[in-house]
Design a protein around this motif. Structure first.
Motif, PDB file in Angstrom:
ATOM      1  N   ARG A  80       7.501  20.660  -5.536  1.00 18.42           N
ATOM      2  CA  ARG A  80       6.929  19.321  -5.723  1.00 18.42           C
ATOM      3  C   ARG A  80       6.501  18.935  -4.204  1.00 18.42           C
ATOM      4  NH1 ARG A  80      11.240  17.471  -2.673  1.00 18.42           N
ATOM      5  NH2 ARG A  80      11.581  15.168  -2.856  1.00 18.42           N
ATOM      6  N   PHE A  81       5.410  18.230  -4.025  1.00 16.13           N
ATOM      7  CA  PHE A  81       4.923  17.868  -2.763  1.00 16.13           C
ATOM      8  C   PHE A  81       6.069  16.786  -2.221  1.00 16.13           C
ATOM      9  CE2 PHE A  81       2.352  15.330   0.066  1.00 16.13           C
ATOM     10  CZ  PHE A  81       1.989  16.059   1.078  1.00 16.13           C
ATOM     11  N   GLN A  82       6.713  17.105  -1.170  1.00 19.83           N
ATOM     12  CA  GLN A  82       7.754  16.031  -0.827  1.00 19.83           C
ATOM     13  C   GLN A  82       6.935  15.203   0.031  1.00 19.83           C
ATOM     14  OE1 GLN A  82      11.223  17.554   1.003  1.00 19.83           O
ATOM     15  NE2 GLN A  82      12.168  15.611   1.168  1.00 19.83           N
ATOM     16  N   SER A  83       7.331  13.967  -0.114  1.00 21.14           N
ATOM     17  CA  SER A  83       6.499  12.785   0.497  1.00 21.14           C
ATOM     18  C   SER A  83       7.151  12.668   2.149  1.00 21.14           C
ATOM     19  CB  SER A  83       6.624  11.428  -0.320  1.00 21.14           C
ATOM     20  OG  SER A  83       5.946  10.299   0.505  1.00 21.14           O
ATOM     21  N   CYS A  84       6.309  12.182   2.855  1.00 19.29           N
ATOM     22  CA  CYS A  84       6.671  11.614   4.175  1.00 19.29           C
ATOM     23  C   CYS A  84       5.898  10.560   4.652  1.00 19.29           C
ATOM     24  CB  CYS A  84       6.611  12.858   5.048  1.00 19.29           C
ATOM     25  SG  CYS A  84       7.521  12.774   6.788  1.00 19.29           S
ATOM     26  N   GLN A  85       6.429   9.730   5.525  1.00 18.13           N
ATOM     27  CA  GLN A  85       5.533   8.778   6.017  1.00 18.13           C
ATOM     28  C   GLN A  85       4.742   9.043   7.015  1.00 18.13           C
ATOM     29  OE1 GLN A  85       7.664   4.651   7.261  1.00 18.13           O
ATOM     30  NE2 GLN A  85       6.693   5.232   9.154  1.00 18.13           N
ATOM     31  N   VAL A  86       3.414   8.547   6.759  1.00 15.29           N
ATOM     32  CA  VAL A  86       2.243   8.564   7.960  1.00 15.29           C
ATOM     33  C   VAL A  86       1.554   7.417   8.156  1.00 15.29           C
ATOM     34  CG1 VAL A  86       1.544  10.928   7.170  1.00 15.29           C
ATOM     35  CG2 VAL A  86       0.777   9.122   6.115  1.00 15.29           C
ATOM     36  N   LEU A  87       0.747   7.346   9.137  1.00 19.45           N
ATOM     37  CA  LEU A  87       0.082   5.821   9.510  1.00 19.45           C
ATOM     38  C   LEU A  87      -1.467   5.999   9.089  1.00 19.45           C
ATOM     39  CD1 LEU A  87       1.465   3.546  11.141  1.00 19.45           C
ATOM     40  CD2 LEU A  87       0.265   4.348  13.133  1.00 19.45           C
ATOM     41  N   ARG A  88      -1.804   5.057   8.291  1.00 17.72           N
ATOM     42  CA  ARG A  88      -3.117   5.117   8.120  1.00 17.72           C
ATOM     43  C   ARG A  88      -3.892   4.645   9.294  1.00 17.72           C
ATOM     44  NH1 ARG A  88      -3.448   2.150   2.389  1.00 17.72           N
ATOM     45  NH2 ARG A  88      -3.488   0.323   3.807  1.00 17.72           N
ATOM     46  N   LEU A  89      -5.093   5.534   9.235  1.00 19.86           N
ATOM     47  CA  LEU A  89      -6.034   5.344  10.456  1.00 19.86           C
ATOM     48  C   LEU A  89      -6.738   3.942  10.512  1.00 19.86           C
ATOM     49  CD1 LEU A  89      -7.516   6.532  12.878  1.00 19.86           C
ATOM     50  CD2 LEU A  89      -9.014   7.383  11.246  1.00 19.86           C
ATOM     51  N   ALA A  90      -7.136   3.358   9.481  1.00 16.84           N
ATOM     52  CA  ALA A  90      -8.188   2.414   9.389  1.00 16.84           C
ATOM     53  C   ALA A  90      -7.509   0.980   9.657  1.00 16.84           C
ATOM     54  CB  ALA A  90      -8.819   1.991   8.050  1.00 16.84           C
ATOM     55  N   ASP A  91      -5.847   1.009   9.413  1.00 16.97           N
ATOM     56  CA  ASP A  91      -5.360  -0.352   9.594  1.00 16.97           C
ATOM     57  C   ASP A  91      -3.967  -0.269  10.131  1.00 16.97           C
ATOM     58  OD1 ASP A  91      -4.058   0.664   7.339  1.00 16.97           O
ATOM     59  OD2 ASP A  91      -4.678  -0.814   6.019  1.00 16.97           O
ATOM     60  N   ALA A  92      -3.667   0.924  10.577  1.00 17.60           N
ATOM     61  CA  ALA A  92      -2.255   1.107  10.964  1.00 17.60           C
ATOM     62  C   ALA A  92      -0.966   0.830  10.197  1.00 17.60           C
ATOM     63  CB  ALA A  92      -2.009   0.389  12.443  1.00 17.60           C
ATOM     64  N   LYS A  93      -1.310   1.054   8.950  1.00 20.79           N
ATOM     65  CA  LYS A  93      -0.249   0.718   7.872  1.00 20.79           C
ATOM     66  C   LYS A  93       0.589   2.075   7.786  1.00 20.79           C
ATOM     67  CE  LYS A  93       0.909  -0.717   3.205  1.00 20.79           C
ATOM     68  NZ  LYS A  93       0.233  -1.354   1.955  1.00 20.79           N
ATOM     69  N   PRO A  94       1.986   1.797   7.958  1.00 17.03           N
ATOM     70  CA  PRO A  94       2.876   2.990   7.524  1.00 17.03           C
ATOM     71  C   PRO A  94       2.644   3.269   5.705  1.00 17.03           C
ATOM     72  CG  PRO A  94       4.084   1.100   8.204  1.00 17.03           C
ATOM     73  CD  PRO A  94       2.838   0.665   8.328  1.00 17.03           C
ATOM     74  N   VAL A  95       2.693   4.591   5.657  1.00 19.83           N
ATOM     75  CA  VAL A  95       2.251   4.863   4.063  1.00 19.83           C
ATOM     76  C   VAL A  95       3.123   6.172   3.836  1.00 19.83           C
ATOM     77  CG1 VAL A  95       0.816   5.461   2.233  1.00 19.83           C
ATOM     78  CG2 VAL A  95       0.056   3.771   4.002  1.00 19.83           C
ATOM     79  N   HIS A  96       3.873   6.239   2.872  1.00 19.56           N
ATOM     80  CA  HIS A  96       4.349   7.601   2.176  1.00 19.56           C
ATOM     81  C   HIS A  96       3.439   8.382   1.742  1.00 19.56           C
ATOM     82  CE1 HIS A  96       8.514   8.621   2.879  1.00 19.56           C
ATOM     83  NE2 HIS A  96       8.823   7.511   2.771  1.00 19.56           N
ATOM     84  N   LEU A  97       3.046   9.377   2.263  1.00 23.57           N
ATOM     85  CA  LEU A  97       1.831  10.155   1.642  1.00 23.57           C
ATOM     86  C   LEU A  97       2.100  10.490   0.295  1.00 23.57           C
ATOM     87  CD1 LEU A  97      -0.629  11.786   2.695  1.00 23.57           C
ATOM     88  CD2 LEU A  97       0.485  13.765   3.255  1.00 23.57           C
TER      89      LEU A  97
END
Length: 655
Positions: A476-493
C-alpha cells in the motif's frame, strides 16, 4: 475535500450537497427490474462496496439486507491502521478517531511462580513506529455501520440498503452477455412476503458465513471447527485489576485465558473468555452456556483480583474455526481462460476465523475495497472485464495467509503457560514467546503486511525500485506529510487519494533541474501524460483527471515557484466552467505549526533522479518508474494490460 467545481452549492454540509438527482430515491418500496450491481448483505463489507459504487450516478446499485433496519448491536469492534486509512479515503476517519478507543499498548499477564495469582509479564506498544499515521482503534460495529450508511446517503446517488429482503435464488446464465437472475423475498410490515425478480450484471455476496450466494454457486468452505469454545462479554465491571483500560492477554495457571479489549466511551470493556474444550464433533450450542457461566469463568481467571459485573451490554459464545473457499467468484480456476466472473463473495462468505486479532471485519472490508473500483471500471467501459479475475486471485491468497495466522494465534491463546503445564503438554506456551509472536506479527495485525503479486495490476519490473525504496511495488502507498504549493497547507499525500475509482500517477521531481523549464524531466513527462497517456484512457468530454489523477512533489521551495508556471496536467482546467485545480502540486519542506514530513528521506526517494510512482485506485503501488521520457512507453504498456483505450467503447452500457 473539494467542492463548488460546477457552481456554488450552498453553505450546508458539502457532503450532503453531493446529490445529483432532483427527487430523493425510494429504496424500500420495490427493487428495479434491472440493476448493474446487486449487493447481498449490508454488513461492513457490503456497506463499503455500496459506498464505493454510490459515488457513480450512472451505475445502478442496490443492497438487500434481511434485517428490518440499521444494526443495533455489533459483534466486531477492532479497526486496524489500514482500515482507518481506508476510512480517510471515504471521508469519515476523523469521526471514527474522535469516538473510538485508541489501542496504544498491549500488556501480557501470566501466573505467579506459586500459581496462585497473576503478574504482568510484558508490555509492548501496539503498533510499531512509522507504520501508519493512523492508530489501531476500537469502535462498536453498529456505530461503524451508521458511518457507512452516512457515506452512502451523502453520495451522488443517495444509496441506502433495501431492508427486509432475503436472497431466495440466484441463477447464472451460460450466456456471458446475459444478466444474473435473482429472486428476492421481501417481507412486509404484517409478515406477508412476496418475491421480487431482479436481473443484475454483477452480484456480490457479502452475506456472512452462512452465505446464500456462496451456496448458490456451490462453493465449499474447507477447514475445521476447532474444539475450543470461547465466550464474549461486553460489560461494565468493578475491578481492582490495573490494566482494564489496556488491551490485555491473561493466561491463568489452570482456569484458561482472557483477552481484554477496552471499548469506546471510557467505561465499557470486552472480554474474550476461554471455555472448556469441546469433544470431537461436539458443538457449543449443546452446552447451554449462560452469561452467568461466562462471568463465573472470568472471575476464576482474574483471581485474586475482584471482577464484579454491574451491567451487560452484549454476550455470546462461539467456536474457533478456520475455513476458506478456494476461489471467491463463480468461475472455477480451470475455466478462467474461457469466461469472466459475474458473481463474487467477500468477507465471512469466503473466509472465517477467530476474533482474537481483530482481523475479520477488517479483511472483509479490504476484500470489498479491492473489488469495488474494478466493478466500476468495467461498468464504465474503462477496463476489460478480464480485470475482474484479479479480485479472487489477489484476495484468496491474502485470506489463506490470514487463516494460517489465525490458526497459530488461536492455539497460543488457548494454551497453558509452560511454567504451569505438564511436561507432556506439547501445546504449552512460553509467555515470553507469546509476547514475541505478538510483536513480530504487529505489521500483519495492523493490516499493513499485504503485498499483491505481479500481474496486470502490479508490475513485475523491479529495475527502478531503488528510486523509491519506501514504496515497494505491491504494497500500500504509505502516506506522508507534504506542503501544498498553492496555499502552503500541510497535507498527507495519501489523503488526497479518495475512493473515487481513479488511478494516481505521483511524480517526484529531481533536484538537478528547474521543474518549470520545458526541457526538465518533469515537464517532459507531464507533456507525455497530457498529450498521449491521459487522452488514451479518458472518455471524451470528461475531466482530464477523471481516470488517472496526476500529482507532483517538488524538492524546490514553494517560494521559488508560481503555481501558474506548472504544466497543464498539474494545473488543469475542470468542470462546467473550466476552473483550474490548484491542489495537484506539493513541495517537500516544513510547514507552519505541523512540522516537516520529509517525504524524500522517509520514503527513500532518489533526490538526484526523482521517480514516478503509479498507484492503484485502492492505494496499492503498481509500479516505480524513472522520471524520464522512456517511462512513457512503460506506463502505456502497463495500463494497456487492464484498461480499454477510449473511443472503442464508452460508457456504462458499452462493455
Amino acid at each position: 475535500m473539494q467542492f463548488h467545481k460546477n457552481g456554488f452549492l450552498g453553505s450546508e454540509d458539502p457532503l450532503k450537497l453531493q446529490f445529483e438527482g432532483e427527487v430523493e430515491p425510494d429504496f424500500q418500496t420495490s427493487l428495479p427490474d434491472e440493476v448493474d450491481v446487486l449487493i447481498v448483505g449490508a454488513g461492513p463489507a457490503g456497506q463499503l462496496l455500496g459506498a464505493q459504487l454510490a459515488q457513480f450516478p450512472n451505475i445502478t446499485t442496490r443492497i438487500i439486507e434481511s434485517k428490518p433496519g440499521r444494526l443495533q448491536q455489533g459483534q466486531a469492534d477492532g479497526l486496524q491502521c489500514r482500515t482507518i486509512e481506508i476510512f480517510e479515503a471515504f471521508g469519515f476517519s476523523e469521526r471514527v478517531l474522535k469516538e473510538a478507543y485508541w489501542v496504544n499498548e498491549t500488556t501480557f499477564w501470566s501466573p505467579t511462580e506459586d500459581g496462585k495469582g497473576l503478574r504482568r509479564s510484558g508490555r509492548i506498544r501496539d503498533t510499531e513506529e512509522g507504520l501508519s499515521e493512523m492508530p489501531h482503534v476500537i469502535l462498536n460495529q453498529a456505530r461503524l455501520h451508521d458511518l457507512w450508511l452516512d457515506a452512502m446517503k451523502w453520495s451522488p446517488t443517495r444509496l441506502e440498503p433495501s431492508y427486509n429482503r432475503r436472497l431466495q435464488e440466484l441463477v447464472v446464465p451460460d450466456d456471458e452477455t446475459a444478466r444474473v437472475e435473482v429472486a428476492v423475498e421481501k417481507v412486509g410490515p404484517d409478515g406477508e412476503s412476496k418475491t421480487e425478480k431482479v436481473k443484475a450484471r454483477y452480484v456480490v455476496g457479502c452475506d456472512g458465513a452462512r452465505s446464500m450466494v456462496r451456496r448458490s454457486l456451490g462453493l465449499e468452505m474447507k477447514g475445521d471447527y476447532a474444539n475450543q469454545a470461547w465466550g464474549v462479554l461486553d460489560a461494565l465491571v468493578e475491578t481492582d485489576f490495573p490494566d482494564l483500560r489496556l488491551k490485555t492477554a491473561i493466561h491463568s495457571a489452570n482456569e484458561g485465558s482472557v483477552l481484554i479489549i477496552p471499548r469506546e466511551g471510557g467505561y465499557l470493556a470486552r472480554f474474550y473468555i476461554e471455555l472448556d474444550k469441546l469433544k470431537q464433533d461436539e458443538r457449543i450450542s449443546t452446552k447451554n452456556v449462560t452469561a452467568e457461566i461466562l462471568i463465573e469463568r472470568a472471575q476464576r481467571i482474574f483471581q485474586p483480583y475482584k471482577f464484579e459485573v454491574r451491567h451487560i451490554a452484549y454476550w455470546s459464545v462461539y467456536e474457533v474455526g478456520q475455513r476458506l473457499t478456494d476461489h471467491f467468484d463463480d468461475v472455477p480456476k480451470t475455466e478462467r481462460e474461457q469466461r469472466n466472473p459475474r458473481v463474487f463473495i467477500t468477507g465471512d462468505a469466503c473466509h472465517t476465523h477467530s476474533a482474537k486479532a481483530g482481523q475479520g471485519m477488517n479483511v472483509s472490508m479490504n476484500d470489498s475495497y479491492n473489488l469495488g473500483w474494478k466493478l466500476a471500471a468495467v461498468l464504465h467501459g474503462l477496463a476489460q472485464p478480464q480485470l475482474l479475475h484479479t479480485y479472487s486471485e489477489e484476495r484468496q491468497v491474502i485470506a489463506a495467509r490470514l487463516i494460517d495466522f489465525d490458526r497459530h494465534i488461536s492455539k497460543m491463546f488457548a494454551a497453558k503457560p509452560k511454567t504451569m503445564a505438564d511436561a507432556s503438554d506439547a501445546d504449552a506456551v512460553d509467555p515470553a514467546k507469546f509476547q514475541d509472536f505478538f510483536t513480530g506479527k504487529g505489521k500483519f495485525m495492523a493490516g499493513l503486511d499485504t503485498r499483491y503479486q505481479a500481474g496486470v495490476l502490479t508490475s513485475s519490473d523491479l529495475s527502478y525500485q531503488n528510486l523509491a525504496t519506501g514504496y515497494e511495488i505491491g504494497t500500500r502507498f504509505q502516506s506522508c506529510q507534504v506542503l501544498r504549493l498553492a496555499d502552503a497547507k500541510p497535507v498527507h499525500l495519501g489523503h488526497v487519494m479518495d475512493a473515487d475509482g481513479s488511478w494516481r500517477i505521483v511524480l517526484f521531481g529531481d533536484n538537478t533541474s528547474d521543474p518549470t523549464d520545458p526541457s526538465s524531466p518533469l515537464r517532459k513527462v507531464c507533456s507525455f501524460l497530457l498529450d498521449q497517456l491521459l487522452p488514451r484512457y479518458t472518455p471524451a468530454k470528461a475531466d482530464i483527471d477523471s481516470v488517472i489523477d496526476v500529482r507532483a512533489i517538488l524538492q524546490q521551495s514553494r517560494t521559488s515557484i508560481d503555481i501558474t508556471d506548472m504544466p497543464e496536467v498539474l494545473f488543469p482546467h475542470k468542470g462546467k466552467f473550466q476552473i483550474q485545480d490548484y491542489e495537484k502540486v506539493f513541495t517537500d519542506e516544513p510547514s507552519y505549526n505541523f512540522g516537516f514530513g520529509d517525504i524524500y528521506n522517509k520514503r527513500g526517494i532518489n533526490r538526484e533522479k526523482g521517480c514516478i510512482v503509479v498507484v492503484r485506485p485502492d492505494q496499492y503501488v503498481s509500479a516505480v518508474l524513472p522520471l524520464a521520457e522512456e517511462a512513457g512507453g512503460m506506463m502505456e504498456r502497463f495500463f494497456d494490460g487492464s484498461m480499454k483505450p477510449q473511443g472503442l467503447t464508452n460508457g456504462i452500457n458499452g462493455h
